[in-house]
Motif scaffolding. Structure first.
Motif, mmCIF file in Angstrom:
data_model
loop_
_atom_site.group_PDB
_atom_site.id
_atom_site.type_symbol
_atom_site.label_atom_id
_atom_site.label_comp_id
_atom_site.label_asym_id
_atom_site.label_seq_id
_atom_site.Cartn_x
_atom_site.Cartn_y
_atom_site.Cartn_z
ATOM 1 N N VAL A 38 0.841 -1.191 0.000
ATOM 2 C CA VAL A 38 0.000 0.000 0.000
ATOM 3 C C VAL A 38 0.879 1.245 0.000
ATOM 4 O O VAL A 38 1.943 1.265 0.616
ATOM 5 C CB VAL A 38 -0.938 -0.007 1.228
ATOM 6 N N THR A 39 0.438 2.274 -0.710
ATOM 7 C CA THR A 39 1.142 3.556 -0.746
ATOM 8 C C THR A 39 0.152 4.661 -0.383
ATOM 9 O O THR A 39 -0.987 4.390 -0.016
ATOM 10 C CB THR A 39 1.722 3.829 -2.147
ATOM 11 N N GLY A 40 0.585 5.885 -0.552
ATOM 12 C CA GLY A 40 -0.300 7.024 -0.343
ATOM 13 C C GLY A 40 -1.240 7.256 -1.514
ATOM 14 O O GLY A 40 -2.169 8.061 -1.423
ATOM 15 N N GLN A 41 -1.010 6.553 -2.607
ATOM 16 C CA GLN A 41 -1.872 6.641 -3.790
ATOM 17 C C GLN A 41 -2.872 5.488 -3.772
ATOM 18 O O GLN A 41 -2.583 4.416 -3.254
ATOM 19 C CB GLN A 41 -1.030 6.552 -5.070
ATOM 20 N N TRP A 42 -4.031 5.699 -4.364
ATOM 21 C CA TRP A 42 -5.026 4.643 -4.434
ATOM 22 C C TRP A 42 -4.507 3.473 -5.252
ATOM 23 O O TRP A 42 -3.929 3.673 -6.321
ATOM 24 C CB TRP A 42 -6.324 5.146 -5.069
ATOM 25 N N ARG A 43 -4.687 2.263 -4.733
ATOM 26 C CA ARG A 43 -4.337 1.030 -5.444
ATOM 27 C C ARG A 43 -5.501 0.059 -5.352
ATOM 28 O O ARG A 43 -6.113 -0.082 -4.291
ATOM 29 C CB ARG A 43 -3.105 0.358 -4.832
ATOM 30 N N LYS A 44 -5.748 -0.627 -6.460
ATOM 31 C CA LYS A 44 -6.797 -1.641 -6.462
ATOM 32 C C LYS A 44 -6.488 -2.701 -5.406
ATOM 33 O O LYS A 44 -5.340 -3.136 -5.267
ATOM 34 C CB LYS A 44 -6.905 -2.329 -7.823
ATOM 35 N N VAL A 45 -7.508 -3.125 -4.699
ATOM 36 C CA VAL A 45 -7.332 -4.171 -3.697
ATOM 37 C C VAL A 45 -6.815 -5.440 -4.358
ATOM 38 O O VAL A 45 -5.976 -6.139 -3.797
ATOM 39 C CB VAL A 45 -8.635 -4.409 -2.910
ATOM 40 N N ALA A 46 -7.269 -5.732 -5.570
ATOM 41 C CA ALA A 46 -6.794 -6.926 -6.276
ATOM 42 C C ALA A 46 -5.281 -6.881 -6.462
ATOM 43 O O ALA A 46 -4.596 -7.905 -6.310
ATOM 44 C CB ALA A 46 -7.492 -7.060 -7.633
ATOM 45 N N ARG A 47 -4.744 -5.719 -6.758
ATOM 46 C CA ARG A 47 -3.292 -5.576 -6.929
ATOM 47 C C ARG A 47 -2.581 -5.771 -5.588
ATOM 48 O O ARG A 47 -1.563 -6.480 -5.522
ATOM 49 C CB ARG A 47 -2.957 -4.205 -7.500
ATOM 50 N N VAL A 48 -3.083 -5.135 -4.565
ATOM 51 C CA VAL A 48 -2.473 -5.253 -3.234
ATOM 52 C C VAL A 48 -2.460 -6.716 -2.791
ATOM 53 O O VAL A 48 -1.440 -7.233 -2.331
ATOM 54 C CB VAL A 48 -3.228 -4.362 -2.219
ATOM 55 N N VAL A 49 -3.583 -7.399 -2.972
ATOM 56 C CA VAL A 49 -3.691 -8.808 -2.581
ATOM 57 C C VAL A 49 -2.739 -9.665 -3.409
ATOM 58 O O VAL A 49 -1.983 -10.480 -2.868
ATOM 59 C CB VAL A 49 -5.148 -9.299 -2.727
ATOM 60 N N GLY A 50 -2.754 -9.493 -4.715
ATOM 61 C CA GLY A 50 -1.903 -10.306 -5.591
ATOM 62 C C GLY A 50 -0.426 -10.129 -5.290
ATOM 63 O O GLY A 50 0.322 -11.111 -5.204
ATOM 64 N N MET A 51 0.002 -8.892 -5.136
ATOM 65 C CA MET A 51 1.409 -8.636 -4.857
ATOM 66 C C MET A 51 1.811 -9.150 -3.469
ATOM 67 O O MET A 51 2.908 -9.667 -3.292
ATOM 68 C CB MET A 51 1.715 -7.139 -4.985
ATOM 69 N N ALA A 52 0.918 -9.026 -2.503
ATOM 70 C CA ALA A 52 1.207 -9.555 -1.163
ATOM 71 C C ALA A 52 1.367 -11.070 -1.214
ATOM 72 O O ALA A 52 2.290 -11.624 -0.610
ATOM 73 C CB ALA A 52 0.108 -9.161 -0.184
ATOM 74 N N MET A 53 0.490 -11.731 -1.950
ATOM 75 C CA MET A 53 0.577 -13.186 -2.063
ATOM 76 C C MET A 53 1.873 -13.608 -2.760
ATOM 77 O O MET A 53 2.511 -14.574 -2.346
ATOM 78 C CB MET A 53 -0.640 -13.739 -2.800
#
Length: 100
Positions: A38-53
């Motif tokens: 996560v950053t200070g800019q809006w990010r799609k939850v799908a991207r956050v989840v995928g990259m975390a995984m």
């Protein structure tokens, strides 16, 4: 029901049973992996989840992405992140660091 009517965060009974057995240490690792995407800019939850995984493949092979999305919603509820859109649908919601 169309694709737009389904929620990404739905877990099957077997998945619910599986994630209920995760120790607190794994939950902390999952939350840390999510927060690291996560950053200070809006990010799609799908991207956050995928990259975390992807960042923790040895720990998430049996954990569904829907559970990660649910953890994002908990991070929003706890005040650590802010969101826009419907958090039950990863492709239609975004998160960022809570602004001061």
């Amino acid at each position: 029901m169309t694709d737009n009517d389904t929620f990404d965060t739905e877990l099957s009974p077997a998945e619910r049973e599986q994630v209920a057995r995760l120790p607190e240490s794994d939950l902390a690792l999952i939350d840390a992996a999510l927060l690291s995407q996560v950053t200070g800019q809006w990010r799609k939850v799908a991207r956050v989840v995928g990259m975390a995984m992807l960042s923790m493949p040895d720990h998430t092979e049996d954990v569904p992405d829907a559970f990660f999305a649910r953890r994002v919603a908990l991070l929003v509820e706890s005040g650590r992140l802010e969101s826009q859109g419907d958090l039950r649908r990863m492709r239609f919601s975004e998160v960022r660091w809570r602004s001061a």
